[in-house]
Design a protein around this motif. Structure first.
Motif, mmCIF file in Angstrom:
data_model
loop_
_atom_site.group_PDB
_atom_site.id
_atom_site.type_symbol
_atom_site.label_atom_id
_atom_site.label_comp_id
_atom_site.label_asym_id
_atom_site.label_seq_id
_atom_site.Cartn_x
_atom_site.Cartn_y
_atom_site.Cartn_z
ATOM 1 N N GLY A 264 2.076 2.223 -0.397
ATOM 2 C CA GLY A 264 2.324 3.041 -1.616
ATOM 3 C C GLY A 264 3.773 3.331 -1.700
ATOM 4 O O GLY A 264 4.222 3.527 -2.873
ATOM 5 N N ALA A 265 4.136 3.951 -0.688
ATOM 6 C CA ALA A 265 5.534 4.694 -0.801
ATOM 7 C C ALA A 265 6.613 3.462 -0.722
ATOM 8 O O ALA A 265 7.968 3.866 -0.483
ATOM 9 N N ARG A 266 6.405 2.090 -0.484
ATOM 10 C CA ARG A 266 7.267 1.092 -0.369
ATOM 11 C C ARG A 266 8.409 1.383 0.708
ATOM 12 O O ARG A 266 9.530 1.231 0.509
ATOM 13 N N LYS A 267 7.679 1.627 1.832
ATOM 14 C CA LYS A 267 8.583 2.004 3.145
ATOM 15 C C LYS A 267 8.215 0.958 4.227
ATOM 16 O O LYS A 267 7.071 0.218 4.124
ATOM 17 N N LYS A 268 9.109 0.727 5.151
ATOM 18 C CA LYS A 268 9.062 -0.205 6.320
ATOM 19 C C LYS A 268 7.903 0.470 7.277
ATOM 20 O O LYS A 268 7.783 1.767 7.242
ATOM 21 N N LEU A 269 7.253 -0.366 7.917
ATOM 22 C CA LEU A 269 6.445 0.219 8.684
ATOM 23 C C LEU A 269 6.449 -0.215 10.164
ATOM 24 O O LEU A 269 6.714 -1.499 10.435
ATOM 25 N N VAL A 270 6.295 0.530 11.073
ATOM 26 C CA VAL A 270 6.187 -0.035 12.702
ATOM 27 C C VAL A 270 4.889 0.472 13.078
ATOM 28 O O VAL A 270 4.605 1.525 12.894
ATOM 29 N N THR A 271 4.205 -0.179 13.704
ATOM 30 C CA THR A 271 2.721 -0.079 13.979
ATOM 31 C C THR A 271 2.274 -0.710 15.136
ATOM 32 O O THR A 271 2.710 -1.731 15.443
ATOM 33 N N THR A 272 1.364 0.000 15.844
ATOM 34 C CA THR A 272 0.610 -0.529 17.275
ATOM 35 C C THR A 272 -0.457 -1.703 16.821
ATOM 36 O O THR A 272 -1.141 -2.075 17.737
ATOM 37 N N ASN A 273 -0.858 -1.719 15.406
ATOM 38 C CA ASN A 273 -2.034 -1.981 15.137
ATOM 39 C C ASN A 273 -1.751 -3.477 14.814
ATOM 40 O O ASN A 273 -1.203 -4.186 13.734
ATOM 41 N N GLN A 274 -2.243 -4.459 15.766
ATOM 42 C CA GLN A 274 -1.883 -5.946 15.581
ATOM 43 C C GLN A 274 -2.579 -6.527 14.450
ATOM 44 O O GLN A 274 -2.485 -7.805 14.039
ATOM 45 N N SER A 275 -3.943 -6.023 14.064
ATOM 46 C CA SER A 275 -4.850 -6.766 12.934
ATOM 47 C C SER A 275 -4.048 -6.583 11.552
ATOM 48 O O SER A 275 -4.124 -7.377 10.716
ATOM 49 N N VAL A 276 -2.986 -5.649 11.546
ATOM 50 C CA VAL A 276 -2.199 -5.724 10.059
ATOM 51 C C VAL A 276 -1.760 -6.982 9.591
ATOM 52 O O VAL A 276 -1.660 -7.251 8.634
ATOM 53 N N ARG A 277 -1.300 -8.039 10.536
ATOM 54 C CA ARG A 277 -0.899 -9.148 10.374
ATOM 55 C C ARG A 277 -1.874 -10.091 9.384
ATOM 56 O O ARG A 277 -1.566 -11.175 8.749
ATOM 57 N N HIS A 278 -3.218 -9.696 9.309
ATOM 58 C CA HIS A 278 -4.273 -10.640 8.444
ATOM 59 C C HIS A 278 -4.332 -9.938 7.359
ATOM 60 O O HIS A 278 -5.395 -10.416 6.530
ATOM 61 N N TYR A 279 -3.572 -9.228 6.769
ATOM 62 C CA TYR A 279 -3.906 -8.213 5.557
ATOM 63 C C TYR A 279 -2.750 -9.008 4.458
ATOM 64 O O TYR A 279 -1.805 -9.701 4.933
ATOM 65 N N ASP A 280 -3.189 -9.108 3.144
ATOM 66 C CA ASP A 280 -2.482 -9.928 2.279
ATOM 67 C C ASP A 280 -1.007 -9.380 1.736
ATOM 68 O O ASP A 280 -0.159 -9.798 1.199
ATOM 69 N N PHE A 281 -0.716 -7.958 2.419
ATOM 70 C CA PHE A 281 0.705 -7.339 2.078
ATOM 71 C C PHE A 281 1.499 -7.442 3.265
ATOM 72 O O PHE A 281 2.676 -7.076 3.379
ATOM 73 N N PHE A 282 1.002 -8.291 4.257
ATOM 74 C CA PHE A 282 1.701 -8.410 5.637
ATOM 75 C C PHE A 282 2.978 -8.927 5.381
ATOM 76 O O PHE A 282 3.072 -10.384 4.844
ATOM 77 N N ASP A 283 4.253 -8.589 5.866
ATOM 78 C CA ASP A 283 5.424 -9.352 5.528
ATOM 79 C C ASP A 283 6.359 -8.818 6.559
ATOM 80 O O ASP A 283 6.285 -7.870 6.945
ATOM 81 N N GLU A 284 6.680 -9.833 7.621
ATOM 82 C CA GLU A 284 7.425 -9.470 8.664
ATOM 83 C C GLU A 284 8.844 -8.725 8.435
ATOM 84 O O GLU A 284 9.311 -7.949 9.307
ATOM 85 N N ASN A 285 9.306 -9.017 7.316
ATOM 86 C CA ASN A 285 10.261 -8.094 6.914
ATOM 87 C C ASN A 285 10.404 -6.699 6.875
ATOM 88 O O ASN A 285 10.914 -5.938 7.109
ATOM 89 N N ASN A 286 8.977 -6.370 6.402
ATOM 90 C CA ASN A 286 8.500 -4.953 6.168
ATOM 91 C C ASN A 286 7.702 -4.359 7.159
ATOM 92 O O ASN A 286 7.809 -3.114 7.494
ATOM 93 N N ILE A 287 6.851 -5.065 8.125
ATOM 94 C CA ILE A 287 6.188 -4.596 9.035
ATOM 95 C C ILE A 287 6.337 -5.138 10.439
ATOM 96 O O ILE A 287 6.682 -6.307 10.574
ATOM 97 N N CYS A 288 6.658 -4.345 11.372
ATOM 98 C CA CYS A 288 7.170 -4.502 12.726
ATOM 99 C C CYS A 288 5.915 -4.011 13.640
ATOM 100 O O CYS A 288 5.755 -2.860 13.843
ATOM 101 N N ILE A 289 5.322 -5.280 14.323
ATOM 102 C CA ILE A 289 4.247 -4.572 15.265
ATOM 103 C C ILE A 289 4.604 -4.568 16.847
ATOM 104 O O ILE A 289 5.402 -5.457 17.148
#
Length: 332
Positions: A264-289
């Protein structure tokens, strides 16, 4: 807003959680519903909340009495919906009573915690006509509706917001969160600006964790905060951060509220949650697992700009989109 609740009566039960319970109630009212609200987990002290979390059976009798007293004035209501978030202190006795009081109502359950952390909730499923969970694995295992969490309007911000922190973390310091947050901070360039707000419910929780939680052995009392931030303060940190750190409970696979707030805040995300890669908003540019045991953030991740997601996808994770989906299913 796709689904109106004009003229509908809703008995709404939810835990107190950073005012999300109020925002959901306000959205129900905005759609025209007459809402009566009861608190799930109606015990406000840190000790009783901890007891409820660890041993629900010790407080369930008191909860039954609380709900019976509260409903004395509501027995004659003819509710269209009984809408429950989690229902941590709702026993089979209470739910059976409510079915007797409100035979016409459609009972809706939304779980924003995993069944691995709330095993009693599985026994409650039979009392609900419409069932949702934020956890895809729980949905598949128990044959119920899967629906991720949401973000509220306060987390939407413009890309021009001034950045004060390269990465920030705000959350309760349960399980291994302290250890992971500390490793992430230590692994960054020494010039990186890091904001950590590791919350504990009371000072005695810190001393308990020092004995029972291995990851706290090197922790210092001053590493933690004992007063929760308001939602406005959390939003302020989000707006001033280039990236948000998210650490889900190790017993869950569903996305945390923090993940959706970051979207919602349009911020980049670092997460330990591996399952986030299966969501429709996942973008490796924005999300680092990152790995829980060895969380390493690539050097360029924090410095490359955020890439916006599709507008329809973005809207579907707003509170409005969340409620549209729930009542689309409930009105079938």
């Amino acid at each position: 807003m796709k689904y109106s609740l004009q003229g509908k009566k809703v008995l709404y039960i939810a835990p107190r959680f950073f005012s999300y319970e109020n925002e959901i109630r306000d959205e129900l009212s905005r759609r025209g519903a007459q809402v009566d609200f009861l608190l799930d987990r109606p015990f406000d002290t840190p000790l009783l909340k901890a007891i409820t979390r660890v041993s629900r059976e010790l407080v369930i009798g008191a909860a039954d009495r609380f709900y019976e007293t509260q409903l004395e004035s509501l027995k004659q209501q003819d509710y269209d919906y009984v809408f429950v978030i989690n229902g941590q202190t709702l026993s089979s006795l209470t739910l059976e009573r409510w079915h007797q009081y409100y035979p016409r109502a459609k009972f809706i359950l939304y779980m924003w915690d995993s069944f691995g952390n709330r095993r009693w909730a599985i026994d409650n499923l039979k009392y609900f006509d419409v069932k949702f969970t934020f956890d895809r694995e729980d949905a598949n295992k128990h044959g119920i509706n899967f629906r991720p969490l949401f973000f509220t309007s306060g987390f939407e911000t413009s890309p021009q917001s001034a950045i004060e922190w390269d990465i920030s973390f705000i959350g309760t310091a349960h399980t291994d969160r302290y250890a992971i947050a500390s490793k992430v901070s230590a692994g960054l360039d020494k010039e990186a600006k890091v904001y950590l707000y590791l919350f504990l419910q009371a000072s005695w929780v810190y001393w308990l964790y020092k004995v029972t939680n291995r990851s706290f052995r090197s922790a210092k009392f001053t590493d933690f905060k004992f007063s929760p931030l308001t939602k406005g303060e959390v939003q302020g940190v989000f707006n001033a951060s280039g990236c948000i750190l998210d650490i889900e409970h190790p017993n869950q696979t569903g996305l945390t509220m923090r993940t959706l707030e970051t979207l919602g805040a349009r911020k980049k995300l670092v997460t330990t949650n591996q399952s986030v890669r299966h969501y429709d908003f996942f973008d490796e540019n924005n999300i680092c697992i990152v790995d829980r045991g060895a969380p390493v953030i690539p050097d360029k991740f924090l410095t490359t700009p955020y890439r916006d997601v599709d507008g329809d996808i973005y809207h579907s994770y707003r509170l409005e989109g969340w409620m549209d989906e729930i009542f689309e299913v409930a009105q079938r």
